[in-house]
Motif scaffolding. Structure first.
Motif, PDB file in Angstrom:
ATOM      1  N   ILE A   1       0.781  -1.007  -0.034  1.00  0.00           N
ATOM      2  CA  ILE A   1      -0.173   0.051  -0.208  1.00  0.00           C
ATOM      3  C   ILE A   1       0.719   1.349  -0.049  1.00  0.00           C
ATOM      4  N   GLU A   2       0.620   2.258  -0.936  1.00  0.00           N
ATOM      5  CA  GLU A   2       1.417   3.465  -1.137  1.00  0.00           C
ATOM      6  C   GLU A   2       0.752   4.528  -0.495  1.00  0.00           C
ATOM      7  N   PRO A   3       1.523   5.571  -0.222  1.00  0.00           N
ATOM      8  CA  PRO A   3       1.002   6.720   0.664  1.00  0.00           C
ATOM      9  C   PRO A   3       0.444   7.477  -0.689  1.00  0.00           C
ATOM     10  N   LEU A   4      -0.755   8.082  -0.395  1.00  0.00           N
ATOM     11  CA  LEU A   4      -1.723   8.709  -1.379  1.00  0.00           C
ATOM     12  C   LEU A   4      -1.236  10.177  -1.616  1.00  0.00           C
ATOM     13  N   ALA A   5      -0.741  10.640  -0.819  1.00  0.00           N
ATOM     14  CA  ALA A   5      -0.095  12.193  -0.685  1.00  0.00           C
ATOM     15  C   ALA A   5      -1.427  13.176  -0.920  1.00  0.00           C
ATOM     16  N   LEU A   6      -2.549  12.835  -0.285  1.00  0.00           N
ATOM     17  CA  LEU A   6      -3.579  13.687  -0.521  1.00  0.00           C
ATOM     18  C   LEU A   6      -3.687  14.952   0.498  1.00  0.00           C
ATOM     19  N   THR A   7      -3.995  16.055  -0.064  1.00  0.00           N
ATOM     20  CA  THR A   7      -4.114  17.263   0.746  1.00  0.00           C
ATOM     21  C   THR A   7      -5.220  17.228   1.589  1.00  0.00           C
ATOM     22  N   GLU A   8      -5.395  18.283   2.414  1.00  0.00           N
ATOM     23  CA  GLU A   8      -6.445  18.346   3.172  1.00  0.00           C
ATOM     24  C   GLU A   8      -7.924  18.587   2.359  1.00  0.00           C
ATOM     25  N   ASN A   9      -7.814  19.489   1.475  1.00  0.00           N
ATOM     26  CA  ASN A   9      -8.810  19.553   0.468  1.00  0.00           C
ATOM     27  C   ASN A   9      -9.325  18.506  -0.341  1.00  0.00           C
ATOM     28  N   GLU A  10      -8.315  17.694  -0.709  1.00  0.00           N
ATOM     29  CA  GLU A  10      -8.606  16.477  -1.355  1.00  0.00           C
ATOM     30  C   GLU A  10      -9.296  15.398  -0.515  1.00  0.00           C
ATOM     31  N   ILE A  11      -8.974  15.302   0.830  1.00  0.00           N
ATOM     32  CA  ILE A  11      -9.285  14.395   1.799  1.00  0.00           C
ATOM     33  C   ILE A  11     -11.058  14.936   1.877  1.00  0.00           C
ATOM     34  N   ASP A  12     -11.125  16.223   2.165  1.00  0.00           N
ATOM     35  CA  ASP A  12     -12.552  16.649   2.423  1.00  0.00           C
ATOM     36  C   ASP A  12     -13.369  16.502   0.930  1.00  0.00           C
ATOM     37  N   ASP A  13     -12.858  16.535  -0.121  1.00  0.00           N
ATOM     38  CA  ASP A  13     -13.431  16.450  -1.466  1.00  0.00           C
ATOM     39  C   ASP A  13     -13.898  15.045  -1.443  1.00  0.00           C
ATOM     40  N   LEU A  14     -13.167  14.013  -1.082  1.00  0.00           N
ATOM     41  CA  LEU A  14     -13.368  12.622  -1.090  1.00  0.00           C
ATOM     42  C   LEU A  14     -14.559  12.163  -0.069  1.00  0.00           C
ATOM     43  N   VAL A  15     -14.449  12.824   1.101  1.00  0.00           N
ATOM     44  CA  VAL A  15     -15.562  12.594   2.130  1.00  0.00           C
ATOM     45  C   VAL A  15     -16.585  13.023   1.563  1.00  0.00           C
ATOM     46  N   ALA A  16     -16.905  14.339   0.770  1.00  0.00           N
ATOM     47  CA  ALA A  16     -18.181  14.934   0.316  1.00  0.00           C
ATOM     48  C   ALA A  16     -18.755  14.045  -0.592  1.00  0.00           C
ATOM     49  N   PHE A  17     -17.618  13.209  -1.593  1.00  0.00           N
ATOM     50  CA  PHE A  17     -18.103  12.704  -2.408  1.00  0.00           C
ATOM     51  C   PHE A  17     -18.738  11.346  -1.882  1.00  0.00           C
ATOM     52  N   MET A  18     -18.059  10.600  -0.749  1.00  0.00           N
ATOM     53  CA  MET A  18     -18.685   9.530  -0.243  1.00  0.00           C
ATOM     54  C   MET A  18     -19.997   9.768   0.471  1.00  0.00           C
ATOM     55  N   VAL A  19     -20.247  10.873   0.969  1.00  0.00           N
ATOM     56  CA  VAL A  19     -21.568  11.295   1.498  1.00  0.00           C
ATOM     57  C   VAL A  19     -22.549  11.629   0.371  1.00  0.00           C
ATOM     58  N   SER A  20     -22.162  11.865  -0.622  1.00  0.00           N
ATOM     59  CA  SER A  20     -23.021  12.252  -1.715  1.00  0.00           C
ATOM     60  C   SER A  20     -23.719  10.743  -2.210  1.00  0.00           C
ATOM     61  N   LEU A  21     -23.073   9.529  -1.839  1.00  0.00           N
ATOM     62  CA  LEU A  21     -23.631   8.335  -2.307  1.00  0.00           C
ATOM     63  C   LEU A  21     -24.632   7.814  -1.511  1.00  0.00           C
ATOM     64  N   THR A  22     -25.077   8.705  -0.210  1.00  0.00           N
ATOM     65  CA  THR A  22     -25.977   8.066   0.771  1.00  0.00           C
ATOM     66  C   THR A  22     -27.415   8.332  -0.001  1.00  0.00           C
ATOM     67  N   SER A  23     -28.312   7.279   0.134  1.00  0.00           N
ATOM     68  CA  SER A  23     -29.584   7.406  -0.361  1.00  0.00           C
ATOM     69  C   SER A  23     -30.547   8.540   0.120  1.00  0.00           C
ATOM     70  N   ALA A  24     -31.233   9.120  -0.728  1.00  0.00           N
ATOM     71  CA  ALA A  24     -32.291  10.005  -0.106  1.00  0.00           C
ATOM     72  C   ALA A  24     -33.030   9.488   1.157  1.00  0.00           C
ATOM     73  N   GLU A  25     -33.371   8.228   1.003  1.00  0.00           N
ATOM     74  CA  GLU A  25     -34.148   7.699   2.179  1.00  0.00           C
ATOM     75  C   GLU A  25     -33.277   8.137   3.588  1.00  0.00           C
ATOM     76  N   TYR A  26     -32.025   8.311   3.555  1.00  0.00           N
ATOM     77  CA  TYR A  26     -31.158   8.404   4.781  1.00  0.00           C
ATOM     78  C   TYR A  26     -30.303   9.759   4.922  1.00  0.00           C
ATOM     79  N   LYS A  27     -30.969  10.864   3.822  1.00  0.00           N
ATOM     80  CA  LYS A  27     -30.152  12.005   3.893  1.00  0.00           C
ATOM     81  C   LYS A  27     -30.285  12.595   5.047  1.00  0.00           C
ATOM     82  N   GLU A  28     -31.200  12.828   5.663  1.00  0.00           N
ATOM     83  CA  GLU A  28     -31.417  13.804   7.058  1.00  0.00           C
ATOM     84  C   GLU A  28     -30.376  12.910   8.129  1.00  0.00           C
TER      85      GLU A  28
END
Length: 105
Positions: free
Chosen positions: A38-65
């Motif tokens: 496993i290699e280091p990803l060298a993600l910046t803080e902004n990139e980590i925040d963007d990836l978390v936001a992307f993962m959250v966007s995958l939450t179904s509408a049923e569980y949005k709240e």
């Protein structure tokens, strides 16, 4: 994707930021159950925040709240506690790997 913690098979990561920090630091982890390649990803803080936001966007509408409340809780926690964060390791050069043994006849 429901974003409620904890994460990983053993529940060892409390936030999605912890998960990202875990993978961001890559190799050098002293865990016999992890792949040593496993290699280091060298993600910046902004990139980590963007990836978390992307993962959250995958939450179904049923569980949005529920997801929005959980994201706010995790974001607040990630601003004060990041036990997996190791920026130096994430941006360090890859450690040299030993050459495989000769498969000579």
């Amino acid at each position: 994707m429901l974003i409620t913690a904890p994460y990983f098979h053993d529940g060892s990561q409390e936030t999605l930021w912890d998960v990202m920090d875990h993978y961001n630091k890559g190799d050098g982890l002293t865990d016999p159950w992890l792949d040593e390649d496993i290699e280091p990803l060298a993600l910046t803080e902004n990139e980590i925040d963007d990836l978390v936001a992307f993962m959250v966007s995958l939450t179904s509408a049923e569980y949005k709240e529920i997801g929005e409340k959980e994201l706010a809780r995790q974001r607040a926690l990630s601003r004060i506690s990041r036990p997996q964060r190791d920026t130096a390791r994430a941006f360090a050069p890859k450690q040299p790997q030993p050459k495989p043994p000769c498969q000579c006849p």
